[in-house]
Every structure is written in C-alpha cells, then in structure tokens.
Design an enzyme around this catalytic site. Sequence first.
Site, mmCIF file in Angstrom:
data_model
loop_
_atom_site.group_PDB
_atom_site.id
_atom_site.type_symbol
_atom_site.label_atom_id
_atom_site.label_comp_id
_atom_site.label_asym_id
_atom_site.label_seq_id
_atom_site.Cartn_x
_atom_site.Cartn_y
_atom_site.Cartn_z
ATOM 1 N N CYS A 48 0.877 -1.305 0.092
ATOM 2 C CA CYS A 48 0.016 -0.099 0.113
ATOM 3 C C CYS A 48 0.776 1.359 -0.022
ATOM 4 C CB CYS A 48 -1.023 -0.077 1.176
ATOM 5 S SG CYS A 48 -0.135 -0.349 2.853
ATOM 6 N N HIS A 51 -2.030 6.813 3.918
ATOM 7 C CA HIS A 51 -0.360 6.991 3.973
ATOM 8 C C HIS A 51 -0.046 7.875 3.080
ATOM 9 C CE1 HIS A 51 -0.883 2.990 5.757
ATOM 10 N NE2 HIS A 51 -0.340 2.252 4.682
HETATM 11 N N1 LIG Z 1 -4.683 -2.404 5.542
HETATM 12 C C1 LIG Z 1 -3.994 -2.101 4.484
HETATM 13 O O1 LIG Z 1 -3.817 -0.801 4.060
HETATM 14 C C2 LIG Z 1 -3.545 -3.331 3.601
HETATM 15 C C3 LIG Z 1 -2.976 -2.774 2.341
HETATM 16 C C4 LIG Z 1 -2.409 -3.536 1.513
HETATM 17 C C5 LIG Z 1 -2.302 -4.925 1.583
HETATM 18 N N2 LIG Z 1 -2.856 -5.475 3.017
HETATM 19 C C6 LIG Z 1 -2.853 -6.743 3.161
HETATM 20 O O2 LIG Z 1 -4.079 -7.203 3.125
HETATM 21 C C7 LIG Z 1 -4.218 -8.305 3.997
HETATM 22 C C8 LIG Z 1 -5.507 -8.042 5.178
HETATM 23 O O3 LIG Z 1 -5.263 -6.740 5.694
HETATM 24 P P1 LIG Z 1 -6.186 -6.213 6.447
HETATM 25 O O4 LIG Z 1 -5.598 -4.815 6.795
HETATM 26 O O5 LIG Z 1 -7.610 -6.166 6.129
HETATM 27 O O6 LIG Z 1 -6.238 -7.270 7.813
HETATM 28 P P2 LIG Z 1 -7.531 -7.333 9.099
HETATM 29 O O7 LIG Z 1 -8.260 -6.193 9.085
HETATM 30 O O8 LIG Z 1 -6.738 -8.086 10.278
HETATM 31 O O9 LIG Z 1 -8.275 -8.439 8.288
HETATM 32 C C9 LIG Z 1 -7.913 -9.917 8.127
HETATM 33 C C10 LIG Z 1 -8.918 -10.789 7.434
HETATM 34 O O10 LIG Z 1 -8.474 -11.998 7.086
HETATM 35 C C11 LIG Z 1 -9.298 -13.121 7.728
HETATM 36 N N3 LIG Z 1 -8.675 -14.229 8.100
HETATM 37 C C12 LIG Z 1 -7.728 -14.160 8.978
HETATM 38 N N4 LIG Z 1 -7.347 -15.456 9.104
HETATM 39 C C13 LIG Z 1 -8.071 -16.285 8.412
HETATM 40 C C14 LIG Z 1 -7.930 -17.709 8.146
HETATM 41 N N5 LIG Z 1 -7.498 -18.524 8.597
HETATM 42 N N6 LIG Z 1 -8.892 -17.918 7.074
HETATM 43 C C15 LIG Z 1 -9.646 -17.136 6.332
HETATM 44 N N7 LIG Z 1 -9.794 -15.913 6.667
HETATM 45 C C16 LIG Z 1 -8.702 -15.410 7.643
HETATM 46 C C17 LIG Z 1 -9.976 -12.150 8.709
HETATM 47 O O11 LIG Z 1 -10.965 -12.945 9.019
HETATM 48 P P3 LIG Z 1 -11.978 -12.835 10.644
HETATM 49 O O12 LIG Z 1 -12.629 -11.570 10.850
HETATM 50 O O13 LIG Z 1 -12.588 -14.136 10.621
HETATM 51 O O14 LIG Z 1 -10.537 -13.011 11.499
HETATM 52 C C18 LIG Z 1 -10.093 -10.942 8.276
HETATM 53 O O15 LIG Z 1 -11.379 -11.052 7.228
HETATM 54 C C19 LIG Z 1 -2.872 -8.472 4.638
HETATM 55 O O16 LIG Z 1 -2.090 -9.550 4.050
HETATM 56 C C20 LIG Z 1 -2.309 -7.171 4.775
HETATM 57 O O17 LIG Z 1 -0.883 -7.072 4.407
HETATM 58 C C21 LIG Z 1 -3.481 -4.567 3.905
#
Ligand SMILES: NC(=O)c1ccc[n+]([C@@H]2O[C@H](COP(=O)([O-])OP(=O)(O)OC[C@H]3O[C@@H](n4cnc5c(N)ncnc54)[C@H](OP(=O)(O)O)[C@@H]3O)[C@@H](O)[C@H]2O)c1
Length: 330
Positions: A127, A242
Amino acid sequence: MSPEPRIAVVGATGAVGRTMLEILAERDFAAREIVPFASERSAGQELPGGLTVRALSEEEIDGFDIALFSAGSGVSREWAPKFAARGAVVVDNSSCWRMDEDVPLVVSEVNPEALDAHRGIIANPNCTAMQALVVLKAISDAVGLERIVFSSYQSTSGTGKAAVDELEAQTEAILHGTEPPAPEVYPHPIAFNVIPQVETFKDGDDYTTEERKVIAESRKILGLPDLAVTCTCVRVPVFTGHSAAIVAEFDRELSVERATEVLSAAPGVVLAELPTPLMAAGGDVAYVGRLRRAQGAPHSLAFFVAGDNLRKGAALNVVQIAEIVAAGRA
Ligand SMILES: NC(=O)c1ccc[n+]([C@@H]2O[C@H](COP(=O)([O-])OP(=O)(O)OC[C@H]3O[C@@H](n4cnc5c(N)ncnc54)[C@H](OP(=O)(O)O)[C@@H]3O)[C@@H](O)[C@H]2O)c1
C-alpha cells in the site's frame, strides 16, 4: 470468463476486505454472485448487502471466476493456488506472491500490460509503494529515474483492524485522563507518538520488511531493477491515509514546471498545494504537492504524496485489476 463472473472475497471481514465489498458495490461491478469468506470465527456473520460470511473449506471454493484475497500471507499461500487450480483468477493483496517471477505485480495505471502473463495469480502491491508509484511512473516516463529517497507516514489501518482499535483506545484513555492500554500491535504506544518501524527487522537487516517491500516492488513495477532506493517507513497516529515525502533523482534535468505538467495529465494523480491523508481518505486518487527542487542535487525533485491505503493502496487496485480480468483484457 462468463459475462457476469462469480466472485469470492477472502478476508471479507477485515479492513481491506470490507473496503473491497464497498468498492465492488460503488462501481456496480457486474457479478453473478459475490461470496464473502473469512475465518471460522466469522462464519455466519451478516455483512452489509445481505451477504453471509463463509469459512474457507475445500467444499466451498468451486465455481468461482475471480477470487479477491485479503486475509494475510499464510491464507494466500495455502488457498490461492487451490482457487486458481479450480479455474479462478486470484488477485492477492498479501505479500505472499509479489516477488514471484511468474506472478505479475500490477498497479492498474502503471503496468496493466503485465497482466497478460498471469498464470492464475496476480499480486497487488504494497500500500505504501502503490500510491507513490502512480506518481513516480508518470515522472519516470518523462526522464530516467535513477534514485529515490522515500520517507513514509503510514496510518494504523495499514496494519489492520486491531491496530485501528489500539490507536482509538489509547487516544480515548489519554483524553479522559485514564491509563492507556499497553501496546499490543505496535512496539510502542501509537497515540500521540510516531514510530520509525513498520513491520519487523529480519535476519539482522537494518531495513524493515516493509522497507524491503517498497524497495523491491518499486523496482519490479517500474521495470527498473537497478533503481537506488533509500526508504524509511514510519507509523503515525492517523486512522486512514498513507503519505510519503520523496526525493527523486533523474538522469537529466526535470524542471518543476515540466513535472507539474506531466503530473497534471497522469491518471489517478491530482495536484494539491498541501496533500494530506485526511484529504485522500475515502477517495480514489493520489494527491501530490510540495513539488520543488532538491538542494545540492542538480537533477532532483522533492515532493509529498498522500493516498488512501485501504482504497488505492489495496482494495481499489484489486477491483481495478478484477475489472480488467472480467472484461477479458487479461
Ligand atoms: N490494511 C491495509 O492498508 C493493507 C494494504 C495492502 C495490503 N494489505 C494486506 O491485506 C491483508 C489483510 O489486511 P487487513 O488490513 O484487511 O487485515 P485485517 O483487518 O486484520 O483482516 C484480516 C482478514 O483475514 C481473515 N482471516 C484471518 N485468518 C483467516 C483464516 N485462517 N482463514 C480465512 N480468513 C482469515 C480475517 O477474518 P476474521 O475476521 O474471521 O478473523 C479478516 O477477514 C494482509 O495481507 C495485508 O498485508 C493491507
């Protein structure tokens, strides 16, 4: 691909996953069905739009045309190949596949032609790098880009929902004169603070894993394997958006006037006197401003970029890639 694809959204309850669902709805993405997946913990949870969350299982993953992943690297490593083997095109938000030679790493305005080479998995960039690259690509098309010094100011939503909650709880406690909860997500309190570490230091490296991503992904996406990048990633107490202060060095002179001209015509970029994360949050463009000469380096410019990390930095670019795939253009 069928005219109206069936779409899986994996990680649908997370910060990025929820934003992906919002953006699919906002852009009237023509889908036959959208199925949200998350962990066992969330199975059965109702999401806006009457969607019910399913847990990932072998039985549930057949029949998808496109799968949008945002559930962390571990989930992507295990499940993305399974969706791809069953015929879905996976667009993955995690860092799991980004540097894999067989996986295109794509910013929709910068290198959409890379999509042609996909073999079932497409990676969405980091990001922090993403919004800066929209700006850097436009400039590097005008003159040769040789070096960048990149200092980021990254919001807590970039870490996910737990980090947003941590900033909120600490801020509220301090403002109410009570003891703030101890940090759990970050190594130091984030409220009213600035932390010069994003992600972790691995194997004695003096750059963090986030900084390494910005360096490696910028080179891959811009097609400049020798680009010199010095990067310092910093976490700031901002909820969404960001920003980055960038000094870019070129192989020849680029005037502020010419750079302004180039940037005002660049897709996904808007010039602003003072770009801020608040200005960018909720929107789809990267704001760029504070464009000026860098001192002591004749072929350099300094500027400041701000973008929404959950939208262009993650969910929006995924949906833009999915639109290209659904249109049969990749
Ligand atoms: N946030 C950003 O700005 C951003 C930007 C670019 C990329 N990313 C990437 O995107 C991904 C998610 O980020 P996020 O910020 O959205 O994280 P987050 O808010 O912590 O959400 C994580 C998601 O993954 C699910 N999950 C976790 N363990 C799982 C499993 N074993 N099986 C299926 N689903 C599972 C969670 O489900 P539950 O609710 O059921 O736990 C939730 O839906 C990461 O790889 C991160 O590096 C994030």
